[in-house]
Design a protein around this motif. Structure first.
Motif, PDB file in Angstrom:
ATOM      1  N   THR B  85       0.826  -1.214   0.000  1.00  0.00           N
ATOM      2  CA  THR B  85       0.000   0.000   0.000  1.00  0.00           C
ATOM      3  C   THR B  85       0.862   1.267   0.000  1.00  0.00           C
ATOM      4  N   THR B  86       2.041   1.193   0.618  1.00  0.00           N
ATOM      5  CA  THR B  86       2.928   2.352   0.606  1.00  0.00           C
ATOM      6  C   THR B  86       3.318   2.722  -0.814  1.00  0.00           C
ATOM      7  N   LEU B  87       3.549   1.692  -1.637  1.00  0.00           N
ATOM      8  CA  LEU B  87       3.949   1.939  -3.025  1.00  0.00           C
ATOM      9  C   LEU B  87       2.800   2.512  -3.840  1.00  0.00           C
ATOM     10  N   ILE B  88       1.659   1.826  -3.795  1.00  0.00           N
ATOM     11  CA  ILE B  88       0.597   2.165  -4.725  1.00  0.00           C
ATOM     12  C   ILE B  88      -0.082   3.473  -4.379  1.00  0.00           C
ATOM     13  N   ASN B  89       0.191   3.988  -3.175  1.00  0.00           N
ATOM     14  CA  ASN B  89      -0.188   5.355  -2.857  1.00  0.00           C
ATOM     15  C   ASN B  89       0.285   6.364  -3.868  1.00  0.00           C
ATOM     16  N   ARG B  90       1.446   6.090  -4.437  1.00  0.00           N
ATOM     17  CA  ARG B  90       2.135   7.055  -5.302  1.00  0.00           C
ATOM     18  C   ARG B  90       1.647   6.994  -6.743  1.00  0.00           C
ATOM     19  N   ILE B  91       0.651   6.184  -7.043  1.00  0.00           N
ATOM     20  CA  ILE B  91       0.218   6.079  -8.438  1.00  0.00           C
ATOM     21  C   ILE B  91      -0.512   7.357  -8.843  1.00  0.00           C
ATOM     22  N   ASP B  92      -1.623   7.629  -8.195  1.00  0.00           N
ATOM     23  CA  ASP B  92      -2.317   8.896  -8.437  1.00  0.00           C
ATOM     24  C   ASP B  92      -2.141   9.712  -7.165  1.00  0.00           C
ATOM     25  N   TRP B  93      -1.217  10.655  -7.208  1.00  0.00           N
ATOM     26  CA  TRP B  93      -0.810  11.283  -5.957  1.00  0.00           C
ATOM     27  C   TRP B  93      -1.776  12.366  -5.500  1.00  0.00           C
ATOM     28  N   LEU B  94      -2.758  12.699  -6.288  1.00  0.00           N
ATOM     29  CA  LEU B  94      -3.700  13.719  -5.832  1.00  0.00           C
ATOM     30  C   LEU B  94      -4.835  13.123  -5.021  1.00  0.00           C
ATOM     31  N   GLY B  95      -5.143  11.861  -5.272  1.00  0.00           N
ATOM     32  CA  GLY B  95      -6.197  11.219  -4.496  1.00  0.00           C
ATOM     33  C   GLY B  95      -5.678   9.901  -3.980  1.00  0.00           C
ATOM     34  N   SER B  96      -4.646   9.947  -3.143  1.00  0.00           N
ATOM     35  CA  SER B  96      -3.867   8.722  -2.921  1.00  0.00           C
ATOM     36  C   SER B  96      -4.600   7.692  -2.079  1.00  0.00           C
ATOM     37  N   PHE B  97      -5.469   8.104  -1.179  1.00  0.00           N
ATOM     38  CA  PHE B  97      -6.162   7.074  -0.387  1.00  0.00           C
ATOM     39  C   PHE B  97      -6.976   6.154  -1.298  1.00  0.00           C
ATOM     40  N   ALA B  98      -7.540   6.739  -2.349  1.00  0.00           N
ATOM     41  CA  ALA B  98      -8.367   5.954  -3.257  1.00  0.00           C
ATOM     42  C   ALA B  98      -7.573   4.856  -3.951  1.00  0.00           C
ATOM     43  N   ASN B  99      -6.246   5.027  -4.092  1.00  0.00           N
ATOM     44  CA  ASN B  99      -5.445   3.976  -4.722  1.00  0.00           C
ATOM     45  C   ASN B  99      -5.358   2.728  -3.868  1.00  0.00           C
ATOM     46  N   GLU B 100      -5.326   2.927  -2.544  1.00  0.00           N
ATOM     47  CA  GLU B 100      -5.103   1.788  -1.657  1.00  0.00           C
ATOM     48  C   GLU B 100      -6.309   0.860  -1.630  1.00  0.00           C
ATOM     49  N   VAL B 101      -7.504   1.457  -1.791  1.00  0.00           N
ATOM     50  CA  VAL B 101      -8.731   0.694  -1.530  1.00  0.00           C
ATOM     51  C   VAL B 101      -8.880  -0.530  -2.441  1.00  0.00           C
ATOM     52  N   PRO B 102      -8.750  -0.405  -3.782  1.00  0.00           N
ATOM     53  CA  PRO B 102      -8.979  -1.610  -4.587  1.00  0.00           C
ATOM     54  C   PRO B 102      -7.989  -2.728  -4.293  1.00  0.00           C
ATOM     55  N   PHE B 103      -6.743  -2.399  -4.011  1.00  0.00           N
ATOM     56  CA  PHE B 103      -5.772  -3.465  -3.701  1.00  0.00           C
ATOM     57  C   PHE B 103      -6.139  -4.180  -2.414  1.00  0.00           C
ATOM     58  N   ILE B 104      -6.486  -3.396  -1.390  1.00  0.00           N
ATOM     59  CA  ILE B 104      -6.851  -3.991  -0.107  1.00  0.00           C
ATOM     60  C   ILE B 104      -8.103  -4.852  -0.267  1.00  0.00           C
ATOM     61  N   LEU B 105      -9.062  -4.357  -1.071  1.00  0.00           N
ATOM     62  CA  LEU B 105     -10.292  -5.128  -1.269  1.00  0.00           C
ATOM     63  C   LEU B 105      -9.998  -6.435  -1.993  1.00  0.00           C
ATOM     64  N   ALA B 106      -9.065  -6.405  -2.959  1.00  0.00           N
ATOM     65  CA  ALA B 106      -8.720  -7.632  -3.677  1.00  0.00           C
ATOM     66  C   ALA B 106      -8.070  -8.626  -2.723  1.00  0.00           C
ATOM     67  N   ALA B 107      -7.169  -8.130  -1.856  1.00  0.00           N
ATOM     68  CA  ALA B 107      -6.530  -9.028  -0.891  1.00  0.00           C
ATOM     69  C   ALA B 107      -7.562  -9.577   0.090  1.00  0.00           C
ATOM     70  N   GLU B 108      -8.520  -8.720   0.490  1.00  0.00           N
ATOM     71  CA  GLU B 108      -9.564  -9.178   1.417  1.00  0.00           C
ATOM     72  C   GLU B 108     -10.435 -10.246   0.773  1.00  0.00           C
ATOM     73  N   GLN B 109     -10.716 -10.073  -0.536  1.00  0.00           N
ATOM     74  CA  GLN B 109     -11.513 -11.081  -1.237  1.00  0.00           C
ATOM     75  C   GLN B 109     -10.826 -12.427  -1.197  1.00  0.00           C
ATOM     76  N   LEU B 110      -9.508 -12.433  -1.445  1.00  0.00           N
ATOM     77  CA  LEU B 110      -8.784 -13.699  -1.463  1.00  0.00           C
ATOM     78  C   LEU B 110      -8.719 -14.309  -0.060  1.00  0.00           C
TER      79      LEU B 110
END
Lengths: 252, 391
Positions: B85-110
């Motif tokens: 999550t530390t890394l993917i924060n930096r993808i879209d740096w203007l709305g960075s919290f939104a980047n973390e959510v889909p990854f965390i949700l995918a991990a939670e699904q698994l």
């Protein structure tokens, strides 16, 4: 600001009660499991419903593609995976667009299923001495829908009218991975295929312009292949799973 | 080499520029080649566009990316799930919290873990706050590209109130790294809900101000109406998502139609679309969405359930084998993570589907046959973040 409607307050109240029920101290793990199974009855019926939708669409795909469909996988409430051979790659995309109204091109990529010769976990022996393990000896394990070769193309298309995303996989030849480009069907595949070419070395026939998209033109190798070493990790190992900093004044 | 005269100096500068192959205008019999960028204010980073011109008209435009490529897909393979999550924060740096959510949700699904309701509520609130923080800058920036300097200062001024609220919860203005598998790092601080209502009031006022200042402006309309029109079938085939797709008249929003793990179904809200598909429509849709985000947050603030903010997850996270794809409606469009796990501490493969990459891939199509000044306004209205293209 607008007032909050009553039905929303009711829903929130129900959610609060659910949270409180979950919060109650658990005496033993067995009781925990029992409590969960009684509370998620609604969820189970929901899963069944979505599952049926995916199964119905899988039926349609099966009747449309016949023997071209090698295998399939439905994860309830999570998605639908199908696998075809690489020579049917473009035909399948055409079928999905025409017959199932998959107008939306989501993404395309490649998975390299070979286990990394440099170790999968952070502080395994393999990380320290990569030469001691021969990558050829490790068996390849595939994910959903199985597989036969090292490289698998994967593409996701979405049907807005049916409300379902379909993941299409195709096995690629180990020595000469290539497939037909999807550009005539989905022009958006252009950049995704360029990326897949430079990162995995997969060739897309009939693609007008397969230059590198991110890397410099004279870059050697395909970085996302598992046998491409991550040099920074080779030079300096990652601190490890438990990464604890020493506080000022504390002894190491 | 000694430079003595002025003409020598000019020749030296020209040769240096030609070596770097940037911002050089080359005129041949077939027309003129113009390099736009990589350092142009309209590019939100370092995007370079080679434009072939015939007079004022664009014959062909070709974006060149990769100046900011950081190889996140490779880096995720050597990091544990919480470290990613530390890394993917930096993808879209203007709305960075939104980047973390889909990854965390995918991990939670698994892992078959579900965050407790309170965590889902706060996640959704922070998700929408990052949408406001992101799109707010677009509303000001779009006007700057067209020549009005003032709105961007208003945008930066009012955006600060939203960033302050994000900082008070997460401790980070730009890179929160707040989302965890199974819940959130912390609960809301005391008094935060009332302060957020105040910030939302300011944002509503900001949206009204932008509507008066920019949307009704004659020059703005002349520069955006009917410029860069994208029909809906082309937009779908190129994989455009988010406001760009809805501005082409496609009524599709992941928050409503394919929602995973967030609580949009608990709110009364509307998906805004515009039939025109031009630069004006994209601005209009984003403006309405910012208001709608304020509305969503306002409703959610009043209904946050009590309870824990973390589900029970093991201390060392190993994700069971499987594959999962989760996409969310991020400020820039659909952002998704395809996570392949083999039961290890680290993901086996992570494919990042970022919105700007697909949104930008339409550039060669949409920039064809437009005039030079419209390149800038169309690029600004497509709205991309270079970190989101290059990853």
């Amino acid at each position: 600001m607008a007032e909050i409607p009553d039905h929303l307050l009711k829903r929130a109240q129900a959610a609060r009660e659910k949270a409180q029920a979950n919060q109650e101290p658990k005496v033993s793990p067995n009781e925990d499991v029992a409590a969960q199974t009684t509370t998620v009855v609604d969820d189970e019926s929901l899963v069944q419903e979505i599952d049926e939708k995916a199964e119905n669409i899988l039926q349609e795909i099966q009747s449309g593609l016949n023997e071209k469909l090698i295998s399939s996988h439905v994860a309830p409430n999570r998605g639908l995976w199908i696998r075809v051979s690489s020579k049917d790659w473009r035909g399948t995309a055409q079928f999905l667009k025409d017959q199932l109204d998959c107008q939306f091109f989501d993404w395309l990529s490649v998975i390299d299923w070979m286990p990394s010769p440099y170790g999968r976990e952070l502080d395994t022996e393999q990380d320290i001495q990569p030469e001691t393990v021969n990558p050829e000896e490790q068996p390849i394990e595939w994910g959903y829908t199985g597989g036969e070769t090292r490289f698998q193309l994967i593409c996701r298309v979405y049907s807005i009218s049916l409300g379902i995303g379909i993941m299409v996989k195709a096995d690629l030849d180990d020595q000469n991975p290539r497939a037909l480009s999807l550009i005539p069907i989905y022009p958006g595949a252009n950049w995704h295929e360029r990326e897949a070419r430079e990162m995995f070395g997969v060739t897309f026939d009939e693609h007008p312009d397969l230059r590198n998209i991110y890397l410099p033109g004279d870059f050697e190798g395909h970085p996302l292949r598992k046998d491409y070493p991550l040099l920074s990790r080779r030079m300096k190992p990652w601190p490890g799973v438990v990464d604890v900093e020493v506080m000022p004044g504390e002894e190491k | 080499m000694s430079i003595t005269s002025e003409s020598d100096q000019l020749a030296y500068i020209a040769s240096q520029a030609a070596d770097a192959r940037v911002n050089v205008e080359v005129e041949t019999d077939e027309g003129m080649t113009l390099n736009l960028g990589p350092q142009h204010p309209a590019t939100h980073g370092t995007l370079r566009i080679i434009v072939k011109l015939d007079g004022e008209k664009v014959v062909a435009a070709e974006p060149i990316m990769g100046y900011m490529h950081r190889g996140y897909e490779k880096l995720t393979e050597v990091r544990t799930y919480p470290q990613v999550t530390t890394l993917i924060n930096r993808i879209d740096w203007l709305g960075s919290f939104a980047n973390e959510v889909p990854f965390i949700l995918a991990a939670e699904q698994l892992m078959e873990v579900e965050a407790p309701p309170r965590a889902q509520w706060i996640r959704t609130i922070l998700f929408e706050l990052s949408r406001i923080a992101n799109v707010c800058l677009f509303l000001g920036d779009m006007a700057v590209q067209i020549g009005a300097t003032t709105p961007v200062f208003y945008a930066f001024r009012d955006r600060e109130f939203v960033l302050n609220q994000i900082e008070r919860v997460t401790g980070g203005r730009f890179h929160p790294n707040f989302d965890r598998i199974g819940g959130l790092k912390d609960d809301l601080p005391k008094g935060w809900i009332e302060e957020t209502r105040g910030a939302l009031n300011r944002m509503q006022a900001f949206c009204d101000e932008m509507e008066e200042l920019v949307l009704g402006n004659e020059i703005f309309q002349a520069r955006t109406r009917g410029i860069g029109t994208i029909p809906s079938d082309i937009a779908l085939a190129y994989g455009l998502s988010g406001a760009n797709l809805r501005a082409s008249g496609v009524d599709w929003d992941i928050r409503r139609d394919a929602n995973v793990g967030l609580v949009y179904d608990q709110v009364d809200w509307k998906v805004w679309t515009h039939p025109d598909g031009d630069s004006f429509a994209r601005f209009w849709v984003r403006l309405q969405e910012t208001r709608e985000a304020c509305n969503i947050i306002d409703q959610l603030l009043g209904t946050i359930p009590s309870g824990p903010i973390m589900a029970k997850v093991p201390r060392i996270i190993k994700v069971p084998p499987g594959e999962a794809y989760v996409a969310t409606e991020n400020p820039l469009g659909e952002m998704g993570f395809y996570v392949v796990s083999k039961g290890d501490l680290t993901p086996f493969r992570v494919k990042i589907r970022s919105a700007s990459f697909s949104n930008m891939s339409i550039a060669p199509w949409v920039l064809k046959d437009v005039f030079v000044p419209d390149i800038i306004s169309i690029l600004a209205s497509l709205y991309f973040i270079l970190g989101d293209i290059d990853r």
